[in-house]
Scaffold this motif. Structure first.
Motif, PDB file in Angstrom:
ATOM      1  N   ASP A 127       0.946  -1.107   0.076  1.00 28.63           N
ATOM      2  CA  ASP A 127      -0.165   0.520   0.039  1.00 28.63           C
ATOM      3  C   ASP A 127       1.116   0.897   0.169  1.00 28.63           C
ATOM      4  N   VAL A 128       0.194   2.316   0.784  1.00 21.61           N
ATOM      5  CA  VAL A 128       1.562   3.251   0.707  1.00 21.61           C
ATOM      6  C   VAL A 128       1.647   3.879   2.507  1.00 21.61           C
ATOM      7  N   PRO A 129       2.555   4.249   2.676  1.00 27.82           N
ATOM      8  CA  PRO A 129       3.005   4.186   4.546  1.00 27.82           C
ATOM      9  C   PRO A 129       1.935   4.770   4.909  1.00 27.82           C
ATOM     10  N   GLU A 130       1.288   5.836   5.192  1.00 35.01           N
ATOM     11  CA  GLU A 130       0.286   6.333   5.985  1.00 35.01           C
ATOM     12  C   GLU A 130      -0.524   5.645   6.599  1.00 35.01           C
ATOM     13  N   LYS A 147       0.031  -1.674   6.460  1.00 35.92           N
ATOM     14  CA  LYS A 147       0.018  -2.819   7.341  1.00 35.92           C
ATOM     15  C   LYS A 147       0.358  -3.976   7.297  1.00 35.92           C
ATOM     16  N   PRO A 148       1.479  -3.778   5.915  1.00 35.49           N
ATOM     17  CA  PRO A 148       2.182  -5.690   5.505  1.00 35.49           C
ATOM     18  C   PRO A 148       2.284  -6.267   6.465  1.00 35.49           C
ATOM     19  N   PHE A 149       2.434  -7.622   6.769  1.00 34.63           N
ATOM     20  CA  PHE A 149       3.356  -8.585   7.228  1.00 34.63           C
ATOM     21  C   PHE A 149       4.421  -8.391   7.513  1.00 34.63           C
ATOM     22  N   TYR A 150       5.014  -8.072   7.055  1.00 35.43           N
ATOM     23  CA  TYR A 150       6.217  -8.481   6.473  1.00 35.43           C
ATOM     24  C   TYR A 150       7.056  -7.292   6.908  1.00 35.43           C
TER      25      TYR A 150
END
Length: 504
Positions: free
Chosen positions: A237-240, A243-246
């Protein structure tokens, strides 16, 4: 030692502080090899994870997309033309149907990405693209291919500009050109691989009731399916909103701080004032012009080399050779793309225009020679291969757009979308005029047009954009000093000489 204050993450599951981030790390010989090698350990671990997931998916995803684009040309010269009686302008129409779908979908898709999660939208369209590609193998008429090619283009329109938008949301200036160009070079790898793939699957003809060229689309779909499914997990996604699992919450916070230091803004609502700003800025017009000119000076999108080989009678080339020999153009394009990226980030210190000027000069030499046509056979071969130089400019164009539009997230997404959309919009009609199949293999009009578009016109547009960027940067520096807002001129901030650490 200058350091920006830490901030608390908004994630309720973690009360740890955001890591302090350097405004910049002094370059040394290690950064020439790869830009993370001279960065602090925490930042290096973050970038390793991001590269492993996002960059790998982006590269493989674009590989399959370009494989599909190249396969239609390879299938055409490997039996599809004769089996479906495509002796007129059918190949041009197939390419145009795909282009129309691609053009229609690009800008809406990038607008969606500024409001919706890329990790859902992009892989979903990738999955649809895979299903439609499987369907191509069962086509028995040109009209069926026309319809499928339109919807394949529509589904594919989400990928390149969309994934480049996501990449531009995570990487800093000294990291961006390499990643953008690596993704772009995977398209040339796909085009190169397609020739070998066609030569390999051609012998499957007759198995399961399919011709050799039909097996090409089946294999393409088989390659794409697991990549599409992996996208639901790999895209960050984008930083804001990510919430990626890695990535840990601290690493997401680190990503946000890195983008703040670049001046790259997060998502904001669309307003009339914002849209007016887009339309009255030189950004959208100059960047689009550069991208359109270089995109339409690219011979790799046409089967000119293969058709020249097919028309040869002394010597007479086999189907395998006709598919394999043009891959040398893509091999050079891959090498040049990476050289342009590394030199732009290191030798030219982030300037994107010098390698592009070099490519423009080569375009003049190569396509003028092919337009003359009556040239030595060895130089004829060399010109077809050297035409790959132009491909190295397109990733730099995207990186340049990220940097010029860094202060407005929505402008960045829209400009990148329009750059690609307008390039393909021109490609929807221009090949019907200058790359007519009935003009093969000489394509005199195509060679003359490409020499002008990819030479003096592209060089002039590139220099104009560089001048406008320099003028805008100078105006900003006059308006704001480092003492008033250190984030507005981060190049003057002393780099951190010690590893990253987490604030207590």
């Amino acid at each position: 030692m200058a350091e920006f204050p830490s901030e608390r993450t908004s994630d309720s599951t973690s009360q740890k502080a955001t890591p302090s981030v350097t405004a910049g790390v002094k370059s040394d010989w290690r950064s020439v090899i790869w830009d993370t090698l001279n960065k602090p350990p925490e930042e290096r671990r973050f970038l390793f994870k991001l590269d492993t997931a996002l960059l790998t998916f982006a590269t493989l995803g674009y590989f399959t997309k370009y494989l599909g684009q190249a396969n239609i040309n390879n299938a055409f010269v490997s039996g599809m033309k004769e089996d479906l009686s495509l002796f007129g302008e059918e190949l041009n129409i197939m390419q145009t149907c795909w282009t129309v779908g691609y053009v229609i979908g690009q800008l809406p898709s990038n607008i969606i990405l500024t409001k919706f999660r890329p990790s859902i939208w992009i892989p979903s369209m990738e999955l649809l693209w895979t299903i439609l590609t499987f369907c191509l193998s069962r086509c028995s008429t040109a009209k069926q291919i026309y319809v499928l090619r339109f919807f394949i283009g529509l589904a594919e329109s989400t990928f390149y500009s969309g994934i480049q938008y996501v990449i531009g949301s995570w990487y800093r200036k000294d990291e961006l050109a390499k990643r953008s160009c690596i993704v772009h070079s995977s398209g040339d790898i796909a085009s190169m691989f397609s020739g070998y793939l066609m030569a390999a699957v051609y012998h499957l003809g007759g198995k399961a009731g399919l011709k050799g060229w039909q097996w090409l689309f089946v294999v393409d779909g088989i390659i794409s399916l697991p990549i599409a499914l992996a996208g639901f997990f790999a895209i960050s996604d984008v930083p804001e909103i990510s919430k990626p699992f890695y990535l840990t919450p601290e690493q997401v916070a680190l990503a946000r701080r890195r983008m703040q230091l670049e001046g790259r803004k997060p998502r904001e609502p669309y307003t009339k004032a914002k849209v007016k700003k887009f339309l009255t800025s030189w950004h959208i017009y100059a960047l689009t012009l550069v991208h359109v000119l270089f995109s339409n000076a690219n011979l790799t999108s046409q089967p000119a080399f293969a058709q020249w080989l097919k028309a040869s009678t002394d010597p007479k080339y086999t189907v395998a050779q006709i598919n394999a020999y043009p891959t040398t153009t893509y091999a050079l394009a891959i090498l040049v793309t990476l050289i342009f990226a590394w030199s732009s980030d290191t030798i030219f210190r982030g300037a994107r225009w010098p390698p592009m000027i070099f490519a423009g000069v080569w375009n003049i030499i190569v396509f003028t020679s092919l337009a003359i046509w009556d040239i030595p056979i060895a130089w004829h071969w060399a010109c077809y291969i050297l035409a790959g130089f132009d491909s190295g400019t397109l990733g730099l164009c995207i990186s340049w757009a990220h940097e010029i539009c860094t202060e407005d997230n929505e402008e960045r997404a829209i400009v990148i979308g329009i750059m690609s959309e307008m390039a393909y919009m021109v490609q929807a009609w221009l090949p019907l005029i200058i790359w007519r199949q009935t003009d093969a293999p000489q394509y005199h009009k195509g060679m003359i047009t490409t020499a002008v578009v990819g030479g003096p016109l592209a060089i002039s547009a590139t220099l104009l954009t560089a001048v406008l960027q320099r003028r805008e940067t100078a105006q900003k520096k006059r308006k704001v000093s480092v003492d008033d807002d250190p984030k507005t001129d981060i190049d003057k901030v002393e780099p951190l000489k010690e590893p990253l650490h987490f604030a207590d």
